[in-house]
Design a protein around this motif. Structure first.
Motif, PDB file in Angstrom:
ATOM      1  N   ASP A  87      48.627  31.856 -10.326  1.00 20.33           N
ATOM      2  CA  ASP A  87      47.769  31.392  -9.240  1.00 20.33           C
ATOM      3  C   ASP A  87      46.610  32.373  -9.094  1.00 20.33           C
ATOM      4  OD1 ASP A  87      46.654  30.898  -6.569  1.00 20.33           O
ATOM      5  OD2 ASP A  87      48.405  29.616  -6.277  1.00 20.33           O
ATOM      6  N   PRO A  88      45.361  31.868  -9.077  1.00 20.21           N
ATOM      7  CA  PRO A  88      44.216  32.784  -8.983  1.00 20.21           C
ATOM      8  C   PRO A  88      44.086  33.491  -7.645  1.00 20.21           C
ATOM      9  CG  PRO A  88      43.478  30.498  -8.831  1.00 20.21           C
ATOM     10  CD  PRO A  88      44.929  30.458  -9.187  1.00 20.21           C
ATOM     11  N   ASP A  89      44.841  33.064  -6.634  1.00 17.53           N
ATOM     12  CA  ASP A  89      44.803  33.728  -5.332  1.00 17.53           C
ATOM     13  C   ASP A  89      45.801  34.880  -5.329  1.00 17.53           C
ATOM     14  OD1 ASP A  89      44.766  34.550  -2.738  1.00 17.53           O
ATOM     15  OD2 ASP A  89      45.145  32.588  -1.862  1.00 17.53           O
ATOM     16  N   PRO A  90      45.328  36.137  -5.331  1.00 11.58           N
ATOM     17  CA  PRO A  90      46.262  37.266  -5.416  1.00 11.58           C
ATOM     18  C   PRO A  90      47.111  37.460  -4.173  1.00 11.58           C
ATOM     19  CG  PRO A  90      44.027  38.052  -5.058  1.00 11.58           C
ATOM     20  CD  PRO A  90      43.926  36.574  -5.284  1.00 11.58           C
ATOM     21  N   THR A  91      46.798  36.774  -3.073  1.00 10.37           N
ATOM     22  CA  THR A  91      47.568  36.934  -1.840  1.00 10.37           C
ATOM     23  C   THR A  91      48.728  35.952  -1.738  1.00 10.37           C
ATOM     24  OG1 THR A  91      46.173  35.405  -0.571  1.00 10.37           O
ATOM     25  CG2 THR A  91      45.464  37.702  -0.690  1.00 10.37           C
ATOM     26  N   VAL A  92      48.808  35.010  -2.661  1.00  9.13           N
ATOM     27  CA  VAL A  92      49.857  33.988  -2.595  1.00  9.13           C
ATOM     28  C   VAL A  92      51.217  34.600  -2.949  1.00  9.13           C
ATOM     29  CG1 VAL A  92      50.730  31.884  -3.683  1.00  9.13           C
ATOM     30  CG2 VAL A  92      48.318  32.060  -3.047  1.00  9.13           C
ATOM     31  N   ASP A  93      52.213  34.317  -2.140  1.00  5.81           N
ATOM     32  CA  ASP A  93      53.578  34.737  -2.453  1.00  5.81           C
ATOM     33  C   ASP A  93      54.166  33.790  -3.488  1.00  5.81           C
ATOM     34  OD1 ASP A  93      53.677  36.883  -0.653  1.00  5.81           O
ATOM     35  OD2 ASP A  93      54.116  35.527   1.013  1.00  5.81           O
ATOM     36  N   ARG A  94      54.517  34.314  -4.642  1.00  8.88           N
ATOM     37  CA  ARG A  94      55.107  33.498  -5.705  1.00  8.88           C
ATOM     38  C   ARG A  94      56.621  33.484  -5.519  1.00  8.88           C
ATOM     39  NH1 ARG A  94      50.705  35.991  -6.874  1.00  8.88           N
ATOM     40  NH2 ARG A  94      49.044  34.970  -8.041  1.00  8.88           N
ATOM     41  N   GLY A  96      60.601  32.241  -5.551  1.00  9.63           N
ATOM     42  CA  GLY A  96      61.521  31.747  -6.557  1.00  9.63           C
ATOM     43  C   GLY A  96      61.602  32.663  -7.763  1.00  9.63           C
ATOM     44  N   PHE A  97      62.205  32.142  -8.838  1.00  7.29           N
ATOM     45  CA  PHE A  97      62.350  32.912 -10.071  1.00  7.29           C
ATOM     46  C   PHE A  97      61.043  32.894 -10.862  1.00  7.29           C
ATOM     47  CE2 PHE A  97      66.842  31.998  -9.232  1.00  7.29           C
ATOM     48  CZ  PHE A  97      67.403  33.237  -9.490  1.00  7.29           C
ATOM     49  N   GLY A  98      60.819  33.954 -11.628  1.00  7.43           N
ATOM     50  CA  GLY A  98      59.630  34.009 -12.465  1.00  7.43           C
ATOM     51  C   GLY A  98      59.675  35.183 -13.424  1.00  7.43           C
ATOM     52  N   LEU A  99      58.911  35.062 -14.511  1.00  6.48           N
ATOM     53  CA  LEU A  99      58.754  36.171 -15.447  1.00  6.48           C
ATOM     54  C   LEU A  99      57.735  37.164 -14.903  1.00  6.48           C
ATOM     55  CD1 LEU A  99      58.663  34.299 -18.883  1.00  6.48           C
ATOM     56  CD2 LEU A  99      60.551  35.644 -17.941  1.00  6.48           C
ATOM     57  N   ARG A 100      57.851  38.418 -15.287  1.00  4.75           N
ATOM     58  CA  ARG A 100      56.937  39.461 -14.851  1.00  4.75           C
ATOM     59  C   ARG A 100      56.725  40.455 -15.979  1.00  4.75           C
ATOM     60  NH1 ARG A 100      58.913  42.913 -10.260  1.00  4.75           N
ATOM     61  NH2 ARG A 100      58.819  44.773 -11.571  1.00  4.75           N
ATOM     62  N   GLY A 101      55.543  41.026 -16.012  1.00  6.38           N
ATOM     63  CA  GLY A 101      55.289  42.097 -16.954  1.00  6.38           C
ATOM     64  C   GLY A 101      55.790  43.413 -16.391  1.00  6.38           C
ATOM     65  N   SER A 102      56.095  44.351 -17.283  1.00  4.21           N
ATOM     66  CA  SER A 102      56.603  45.650 -16.853  1.00  4.21           C
ATOM     67  C   SER A 102      55.905  46.747 -17.654  1.00  4.21           C
ATOM     68  CB  SER A 102      58.117  45.723 -17.059  1.00  4.21           C
ATOM     69  OG  SER A 102      58.635  46.955 -16.583  1.00  4.21           O
ATOM     70  N   PHE A 103      55.453  47.779 -16.938  1.00  2.66           N
ATOM     71  CA  PHE A 103      54.676  48.856 -17.557  1.00  2.66           C
ATOM     72  C   PHE A 103      55.031  50.182 -16.889  1.00  2.66           C
ATOM     73  CE2 PHE A 103      51.027  51.678 -16.996  1.00  2.66           C
ATOM     74  CZ  PHE A 103      50.632  51.910 -18.298  1.00  2.66           C
ATOM     75  N   ARG A 104      55.132  51.222 -17.705  1.00  2.00           N
ATOM     76  CA  ARG A 104      55.292  52.575 -17.158  1.00  2.00           C
ATOM     77  C   ARG A 104      54.658  53.578 -18.106  1.00  2.00           C
ATOM     78  NH1 ARG A 104      60.549  56.440 -15.907  1.00  2.00           N
ATOM     79  NH2 ARG A 104      60.877  56.113 -18.139  1.00  2.00           N
ATOM     80  N   PHE A 105      53.999  54.565 -17.518  1.00  2.00           N
ATOM     81  CA  PHE A 105      53.406  55.656 -18.300  1.00  2.00           C
ATOM     82  C   PHE A 105      54.190  56.923 -18.006  1.00  2.00           C
ATOM     83  CE2 PHE A 105      50.546  59.329 -18.597  1.00  2.00           C
ATOM     84  CZ  PHE A 105      50.141  59.216 -19.920  1.00  2.00           C
ATOM     85  N   LEU A 129      56.183  49.334 -22.470  1.00  2.00           N
ATOM     86  CA  LEU A 129      55.747  47.967 -22.231  1.00  2.00           C
ATOM     87  C   LEU A 129      56.935  47.027 -22.345  1.00  2.00           C
ATOM     88  CD1 LEU A 129      52.473  47.904 -24.376  1.00  2.00           C
ATOM     89  CD2 LEU A 129      52.645  48.207 -21.908  1.00  2.00           C
ATOM     90  N   GLY A 130      56.968  46.005 -21.508  1.00  2.00           N
ATOM     91  CA  GLY A 130      58.062  45.056 -21.593  1.00  2.00           C
ATOM     92  C   GLY A 130      57.889  43.895 -20.645  1.00  2.00           C
ATOM     93  N   LEU A 131      58.972  43.160 -20.479  1.00  2.00           N
ATOM     94  CA  LEU A 131      59.012  41.985 -19.612  1.00  2.00           C
ATOM     95  C   LEU A 131      60.224  42.070 -18.700  1.00  2.00           C
ATOM     96  CD1 LEU A 131      58.174  39.133 -22.157  1.00  2.00           C
ATOM     97  CD2 LEU A 131      56.654  40.024 -20.374  1.00  2.00           C
ATOM     98  N   GLY A 132      60.190  41.259 -17.668  1.00  2.25           N
ATOM     99  CA  GLY A 132      61.313  41.208 -16.759  1.00  2.25           C
ATOM    100  C   GLY A 132      61.409  39.852 -16.100  1.00  2.25           C
ATOM    101  N   VAL A 133      62.467  39.685 -15.339  1.00  4.37           N
ATOM    102  CA  VAL A 133      62.658  38.479 -14.546  1.00  4.37           C
ATOM    103  C   VAL A 133      62.857  38.905 -13.098  1.00  4.37           C
ATOM    104  CG1 VAL A 133      65.156  38.465 -14.946  1.00  4.37           C
ATOM    105  CG2 VAL A 133      63.985  36.347 -14.309  1.00  4.37           C
ATOM    106  N   GLY A 134      62.284  38.142 -12.192  1.00  2.45           N
ATOM    107  CA  GLY A 134      62.397  38.491 -10.786  1.00  2.45           C
ATOM    108  C   GLY A 134      62.620  37.267  -9.927  1.00  2.45           C
ATOM    109  N   TYR A 135      63.127  37.508  -8.739  1.00  2.68           N
ATOM    110  CA  TYR A 135      63.285  36.454  -7.736  1.00  2.68           C
ATOM    111  C   TYR A 135      62.675  36.951  -6.442  1.00  2.68           C
ATOM    112  CZ  TYR A 135      65.189  33.006  -4.557  1.00  2.68           C
ATOM    113  OH  TYR A 135      65.307  32.016  -3.616  1.00  2.68           O
ATOM    114  N   THR A 136      61.808  36.138  -5.833  1.00  2.83           N
ATOM    115  CA  THR A 136      61.134  36.525  -4.605  1.00  2.83           C
ATOM    116  C   THR A 136      61.336  35.456  -3.541  1.00  2.83           C
ATOM    117  OG1 THR A 136      59.435  37.745  -5.832  1.00  2.83           O
ATOM    118  CG2 THR A 136      58.930  37.146  -3.557  1.00  2.83           C
ATOM    119  N   ALA A 137      61.776  35.879  -2.376  1.00  8.58           N
ATOM    120  CA  ALA A 137      61.831  35.040  -1.182  1.00  8.58           C
ATOM    121  C   ALA A 137      60.851  35.620  -0.173  1.00  8.58           C
ATOM    122  CB  ALA A 137      63.245  35.000  -0.620  1.00  8.58           C
ATOM    123  N   ARG A 138      60.762  34.987   0.978  1.00 14.25           N
ATOM    124  CA  ARG A 138      59.793  35.438   1.968  1.00 14.25           C
ATOM    125  C   ARG A 138      60.067  36.864   2.425  1.00 14.25           C
ATOM    126  NH1 ARG A 138      54.679  35.274   3.726  1.00 14.25           N
ATOM    127  NH2 ARG A 138      54.540  35.777   5.944  1.00 14.25           N
TER     128      ARG A 138
END
Length: 272
Positions: A87-94, A96-105, A129-138
């Protein structure tokens, strides 16, 4: 029929007849042409970049702290032809379940700057560098990430966590929750191992195994100044566990690791 009724009938008839030639014809308001407005095209890419400073242990297991730059990255959406994601709106709460990128230096470990590490090898800086899965509720979220290192270590690591989410004021988001960190044998050897050739008066030889290496908590805050700019910060505490805790590197330093970071964020919209 009285004269009064005849006059009234004549007036009604006159008002119902069309105007004769030469009389002006009443005109209504000119029609207004409404041109449909096309919606603004969505940006091809929307991300958020963060830049700031942090105070953290000089290396894993150190009881000395250093100030260094910090950064963050968040992906929101991509829109290229038929490829649409997010979603192009960065303020939108996504939700449910979803894929996510993961980064650490991970910063380099330079033993020449720490006398207590004499005999050990330097470890170059690493990008994980990697990927992850997340779940977000309100009001809560959870995630599980997996990353591979490139640079100082080329091991696999995993991180899991959960947060309680609070929004006490407009634009302000607070998070608080536990964190768990795993590393494979190569990761444990790189940061917590001491080979027989490296052993000395203060560092005994130690061959650690991978597994659950630390557990902790993190408190984070994010405040949006406007549509493009924001402020973010976090305080975290981690305690080394299992073979990481038993490492002589940690034993002569500290098994308790604190860090604090603060910075600004900027939403970047490309294309559209």
């Amino acid at each position: 029929m009285s004269m009064r009724l005849v006059c009234a009938a004549s007036l009604m008839l006159a008002s119902s007849l069309p105007a004769i030639a030469g009389d002006p014809v009443p005109q209504g308001p000119d029609p207004v042409l409404v041109t449909p407005v096309a919606p603004a095209p969505e940006p091809a890419l929307v991300i958020t970049l963060g830049l700031g400073i942090q105070a953290a242990p000089a290396y894993f297991g150190s009881d000395e702290y250093e100030i260094s730059p910090s950064g963050s990255f968040a992906f929101h959406s991509i829109n290229i032809g038929s490829l649409r994601f997010g979603d192009p709106d960065p303020t939108v709460d996504r939700l449910g379940f979803g894929l996510r990128g993961s980064f650490r230096f991970v910063a380099e470990r330079d033993v020449s700057e720490h006398a207590e590490l004499a005999g050990l090898d330097d470890v170059d800086a690493t990008v994980e560098l990697g990927l992850g899965v997340g779940y977000t509720a309100r009001n809560y979220s959870a995630f599980l990430d997996m990353r591979r290192g490139f640079g100082g270590h080329e091991a696999w690591v995993a991180e899991a966590g959960a947060d309680v989410i609070a929004r006490p004021a407009s634009g302000l988001t607070l998070t608080f929750g536990p964190r768990l960190f795993w590393g494979d044998n190569d990761y444990a050897d790189t940061y917590f191992g001491v080979t027989p050739a490296q052993a000395g008066p203060t560092l005994a030889a130690f061959d650690p195994d991978g597994g659950l290496l630390s557990a902790g908590i993190e408190f984070g805050a994010d405040y949006r100044l406007n549509d493009n700019w924001g402020i973010e910060g976090a305080i975290s505490y981690d305690r080394f566990m299992n073979d990481a805790e038993d490492s002589p590197i940690v034993q002569q330093g500290s098994e308790d690791q604190w860090s604090i970071k603060f910075g600004f964020t900027r939403v970047i919209r490309i294309g559209g």
